[in-house]
Design an enzyme around this catalytic site. Structure first.
Site, PDB file in Angstrom:
ATOM      1  N   SER A   4      19.349  -3.983  17.122  1.00 21.91           N
ATOM      2  CA  SER A   4      19.991  -3.998  18.443  1.00 21.91           C
ATOM      3  C   SER A   4      19.946  -5.382  19.095  1.00 21.91           C
ATOM      4  CB  SER A   4      19.293  -3.009  19.383  1.00 21.91           C
ATOM      5  OG  SER A   4      19.246  -1.731  18.809  1.00 21.91           O
ATOM      6  N   GLU A   9      16.762   7.345   8.907  1.00 23.41           N
ATOM      7  CA  GLU A   9      16.181   7.450  10.243  1.00 23.41           C
ATOM      8  C   GLU A   9      16.594   8.762  10.909  1.00 23.41           C
ATOM      9  OE1 GLU A   9      16.078   4.378  14.015  1.00 23.41           O
ATOM     10  OE2 GLU A   9      17.121   3.770  12.220  1.00 23.41           O
TER      11      GLU A   9
HETATM   12  C1  LIG Z   1      12.640   4.683  21.779  1.00 21.32           C
HETATM   13  C2  LIG Z   1      13.613   3.670  21.236  1.00 21.32           C
HETATM   14  C3  LIG Z   1      13.253   2.911  20.134  1.00 21.32           C
HETATM   15  C4  LIG Z   1      14.140   1.961  19.636  1.00 21.32           C
HETATM   16  N1  LIG Z   1      13.727   1.189  18.591  1.00 21.32           N
HETATM   17  C5  LIG Z   1      14.539   0.218  18.132  1.00 21.32           C
HETATM   18  C6  LIG Z   1      14.087  -0.658  17.108  1.00 21.32           C
HETATM   19  O1  LIG Z   1      12.938  -0.559  16.643  1.00 21.32           O
HETATM   20  N2  LIG Z   1      14.934  -1.619  16.666  1.00 21.32           N
HETATM   21  C7  LIG Z   1      16.199  -1.740  17.153  1.00 21.32           C
HETATM   22  O2  LIG Z   1      16.929  -2.607  16.684  1.00 21.32           O
HETATM   23  N3  LIG Z   1      16.654  -0.955  18.170  1.00 21.32           N
HETATM   24  C8  LIG Z   1      15.844   0.018  18.659  1.00 21.32           C
HETATM   25  N4  LIG Z   1      16.274   0.832  19.696  1.00 21.32           N
HETATM   26  C9  LIG Z   1      17.589   0.589  20.289  1.00 21.32           C
HETATM   27  C10 LIG Z   1      18.599   1.711  20.029  1.00 21.32           C
HETATM   28  O3  LIG Z   1      19.026   1.690  18.699  1.00 21.32           O
HETATM   29  C11 LIG Z   1      19.754   1.524  21.032  1.00 21.32           C
HETATM   30  O4  LIG Z   1      19.214   1.706  22.323  1.00 21.32           O
HETATM   31  C12 LIG Z   1      20.870   2.517  20.786  1.00 21.32           C
HETATM   32  O5  LIG Z   1      21.543   2.228  19.588  1.00 21.32           O
HETATM   33  C13 LIG Z   1      21.894   2.521  21.954  1.00 21.32           C
HETATM   34  O6  LIG Z   1      22.332   1.248  22.213  1.00 21.32           O
HETATM   35  P1  LIG Z   1      22.344   0.667  23.720  1.00 21.32           P
HETATM   36  O7  LIG Z   1      20.964   0.876  24.288  1.00 21.32           O
HETATM   37  O8  LIG Z   1      22.862  -0.716  23.656  1.00 21.32           O
HETATM   38  O9  LIG Z   1      23.321   1.608  24.533  1.00 21.32           O
HETATM   39  P2  LIG Z   1      24.926   1.559  24.509  1.00 21.32           P
HETATM   40  O10 LIG Z   1      25.405   1.466  23.104  1.00 21.32           O
HETATM   41  O11 LIG Z   1      25.375   0.519  25.471  1.00 21.32           O
HETATM   42  O12 LIG Z   1      25.283   2.990  25.072  1.00 21.32           O
HETATM   43  C14 LIG Z   1      25.180   3.298  26.467  1.00 21.32           C
HETATM   44  C15 LIG Z   1      25.713   4.717  26.678  1.00 21.32           C
HETATM   45  O13 LIG Z   1      27.093   4.774  26.272  1.00 21.32           O
HETATM   46  C16 LIG Z   1      27.284   5.804  25.307  1.00 21.32           C
HETATM   47  N5  LIG Z   1      28.300   5.395  24.324  1.00 21.32           N
HETATM   48  C17 LIG Z   1      28.382   4.194  23.699  1.00 21.32           C
HETATM   49  N6  LIG Z   1      29.426   4.186  22.836  1.00 21.32           N
HETATM   50  C18 LIG Z   1      29.991   5.429  22.901  1.00 21.32           C
HETATM   51  C19 LIG Z   1      31.097   6.054  22.242  1.00 21.32           C
HETATM   52  N7  LIG Z   1      31.846   5.393  21.323  1.00 21.32           N
HETATM   53  N8  LIG Z   1      31.378   7.352  22.541  1.00 21.32           N
HETATM   54  C20 LIG Z   1      30.642   8.035  23.465  1.00 21.32           C
HETATM   55  N9  LIG Z   1      29.576   7.476  24.135  1.00 21.32           N
HETATM   56  C21 LIG Z   1      29.264   6.194  23.845  1.00 21.32           C
HETATM   57  C22 LIG Z   1      25.934   5.967  24.627  1.00 21.32           C
HETATM   58  O14 LIG Z   1      25.785   7.260  24.040  1.00 21.32           O
HETATM   59  C23 LIG Z   1      24.990   5.754  25.802  1.00 21.32           C
HETATM   60  O15 LIG Z   1      24.850   6.951  26.537  1.00 21.32           O
HETATM   61  C24 LIG Z   1      15.413   1.780  20.235  1.00 21.32           C
HETATM   62  C25 LIG Z   1      15.768   2.550  21.340  1.00 21.32           C
HETATM   63  C26 LIG Z   1      14.893   3.481  21.858  1.00 21.32           C
HETATM   64  C27 LIG Z   1      15.281   4.287  23.057  1.00 21.32           C
END
Ligand SMILES: Cc1cc2nc3c(=O)[nH]c(=O)nc-3n(C[C@H](O)[C@H](O)[C@H](O)COP(=O)(O)OP(=O)(O)OC[C@H]3O[C@@H](n4cnc5c(N)ncnc54)[C@H](O)[C@@H]3O)c2cc1C
Length: 383
Positions: free
Chosen positions: A127, A236
Site C-alpha cells: 500500500s 491472504e
Molecule cells: C489492519 C490492517 C493491516 C494492513 N496491513 C498492511 C500491510 O501489512 N501492508 C500493506 O501494504 N498494506 C496493509 N494494509 C493496507 C490495506 O491493504 C489497505 O488499507 C486496503 O487495501 C484499502 O486501501 P486504502 O486504505 O487506500 O483505501 P481505499 O482504497 O482508498 O478505499 C477507501 C474506501 O473506498 C472503497 N472503494 C475503493 N475502491 C472501490 C471500488 N472500486 N468499488 C467499491 N468501493 C471501493 C473501499 O472499499 C473503502 O471503503 C493494512 C490495512 C489494515 C486495515
C-alpha cells in the site's frame, strides 16, 4: 455450548499429535511476554526449533509437509492462546508462501529455512498513500543500478516492519512494469516510522530512499509483479485467520455468559444469538476448510478466496459488535484500557474487527471481485 475447531481430530492421529506438540510449547512463559510486548519473535523461535512454525512447507525448507488444513492447527492455537499472530501471517502465510509458490529454487533455499525456524521475519510493502484498493496506480520506482535496483517511494499501513528483516515490495521498474522485490529493511535507504492507530499492532510508514536490492532479490521474473501479487492475495484471503479470531471471541462471550448463566433464561435473546452465531461459525469453518483444501491442490481461485475473506470478516465483525452490545448489560468491561489484549480478548476484538474488513482487500472490493467474476463467467446473478 460446544464450538468446533476447524477440524475435530480424533485422538491418536497425526493432527492431534501436532496440536498437542504446539500446545506444549505455547504453555511456556514466552507467550505471556509476547502478549505484553506485542513481540512474538521468541515464541516463533520456540515453535521454529520444533519444526512447527510452517508445518505445511516441505521438509527441505524447514516444514513437515503436512496439508494446509493440518497446518491450520497452528493458527488456531496461536489465537486460542492470544499470541499476537500477525507476524506469523505476514512471514509464513504471505511472504513465505509467495516465495514457495513463485520464487526460484535459489531464493527459496536462501530465505524459507530462516522464516520456518523463526530466526528471520517478513512484512508486506504494497500500500501507498494514493494506492490501496487500486494497487495498479502505485508510484514507488525501481531504478536500475548495475545488476540490481534502487527503490524510491513511500509505503504505508505496514504492520510489524520494525521486527521484519525483509519486506515484500511492489514497485514500478524502468519499463513501467510492476516488479516484486524482497527488500532488506535493516540497512541504508530505509526509514520506518510508526503511525498512530487504535489497534494493538502499530501501522508503519516506510520511506524507501535509494535502498539497494540485488538482482537475486527479485521474486519471479521482472515485470511479473502483478500476476504474483494476485496469487499472493489469495493466500491472504483464505479466511483462516479471521475465522479463528471470530471463534476465539465467540468463545470468550460464551464463557462469560455461561459463568453468568443464572441471569439468563433459556430462549432469551442472548441464547438465540449464541446459537445463530454458532451456526454461522460452523458454516465459516466449512468454507475455510474447503478453501484450504483447494490451496493444497493449487486450485484456489480468486472468486472463492474473495468469498471466504468477505464471509469470515463480516462474521468476525458481527461477533465483536455483539460483544460490545452485551458489554452494556453484562458487565464485560470492554474498553477498559487496563485489560487491553493482555487479559481480555474482547477488548482487542472491538479495535481489531474494523481493520479486518479493510486489510488484504476491503469488504466492498471482495463484493466487487465476486460480482465481476460472476458476470465474466456468464453466471446468473440473482438480486
Ligand atoms: C489492519 C490492517 C493491516 C494492513 N496491513 C498492511 C500491510 O501489512 N501492508 C500493506 O501494504 N498494506 C496493509 N494494509 C493496507 C490495506 O491493504 C489497505 O488499507 C486496503 O487495501 C484499502 O486501501 P486504502 O486504505 O487506500 O483505501 P481505499 O482504497 O482508498 O478505499 C477507501 C474506501 O473506498 C472503497 N472503494 C475503493 N475502491 C472501490 C471500488 N472500486 N468499488 C467499491 N468501493 C471501493 C473501499 O472499499 C473503502 O471503503 C493494512 C490495512 C489494515 C486495515
Amino acid at each position: 455450548m460446544p464450538c468446533t475447531e476447524l477440524y475435530q481430530e480424533p485422538p491418536s492421529t497425526p493432527m492431534r499429535a501436532l496440536r498437542d506438540e504446539i500446545r506444549d510449547i505455547l504453555r511456556s512463559a514466552l507467550v505471556a511476554e509476547a502478549r505484553r510486548t506485542r513481540d512474538p519473535r521468541a515464541v516463533h523461535r520456540a515453535l521454529g526449533a520444533a519444526g512447527v512454525l510452517a508445518p505445511q512447507w516441505p521438509e527441505q525448507y524447514g516444514g513437515r509437509g503436512v496439508s494446509q488444513v493440518a497446518a491450520a492447527v497452528l493458527v488456531e492455537e496461536l489465537a486460542a492462546h492470544d499470541v499476537p499472530d500477525l507476524l506469523h501471517t505476514l512471514t509464513v502465510q504471505i511472504v513465505g508462501s509467495t516465495l514457495l509458490h513463485c520464487a526460484d529454487e535459489r531464493m527459496k533455499a536462501r530465505y524459507l529455512p530462516s522464516f520456518a525456524d523463526g530466526t528471520a521475519f517478513g512484512c508486506v510493502l504494497f500500500s501507498e498513500p494514493q494506492a490501496g484498493s487500486d494497487l495498479g496506480v502505485l508510484s514507488t520506482r525501481a531504478v536500475r543500478d548495475g545488476a540490481g535496483h534502487r527503490l524510491y517511494g513511500t509505503k504505508v499501513h505496514s504492520l510489524f516492519a520494525p521486527l521484519a528483516d525483509r519486506g515484500l515490495c511492489l514497485a514500478r521498474d524502468d519499463n513501467d512494469a510492476l516488479t516484486l522485490f524482497l527488500v532488506p529493511l535493516r540497512g541504508e535507504g530505509i526509514t520506518i516510522r510508526p503511525v498512530p492507530g487504535i489497534t494493538d499492532d502499530a501501522f508503519h510508514e516506510i520511506v524507501l530512499d535509494g535502498v539497494y536490492v540485488s538482482a537475486d532479490d527479485i521474486v519471479g521474473e521482472p515485470g511479473q509483479g502483478w500476476a504474483i501479487v494476485v496469487k499472493t492475495l489469495a493466500f491472504e484471503r483464505t479466511g483462516l485467520d479471521y475465522y479463528v479470531k471470530a471463534l476465539r471471541w465467540y468463545r470468550a462471550i460464551a464463557d462469560h455468559l455461561e459463568s453468568h448463566g443464572d441471569r439468563l433464561a433459556p430462549g432469551q435473546h442472548d441464547h438465540i444469538e449464541l446459537a445463530r452465531l454458532h451456526t454461522r461459525l460452523l458454516a465459516a469453518g466449512t468454507l475455510v476448510r474447503r478453501v484450504l483444501t483447494r490451496l493444497d491442490r493449487d486450485e484456489l481461485g480468486e472468486e472463492e478466496a474473495a468469498a471466504a475473506k468477505w464471509y469470515t470478516t463480516e462474521l468476525a465483525a458481527e461477533v465483536a459488535w455483539w460483544a460490545a452490545e452485551l458489554d452494556g448489560d453484562q458487565n464485560m468491561t470492554l474498553g477498559d484500557p487496563s485489560l487491553s489484549q493482555v487479559s481480555h480478548p474482547l477488548d482487542a476484538a472491538l479495535r481489531e474487527a474494523p481493520g479486518m474488513r479493510i486489510s488484504g482487500g476491503t469488504a466492498e472490493m471482495m463484493l466487487e471481485t465476486l460480482a465481476r467474476l460472476r458476470l465474466d463467467s456468464g453466471a446468473e446473478v440473482r438480486p
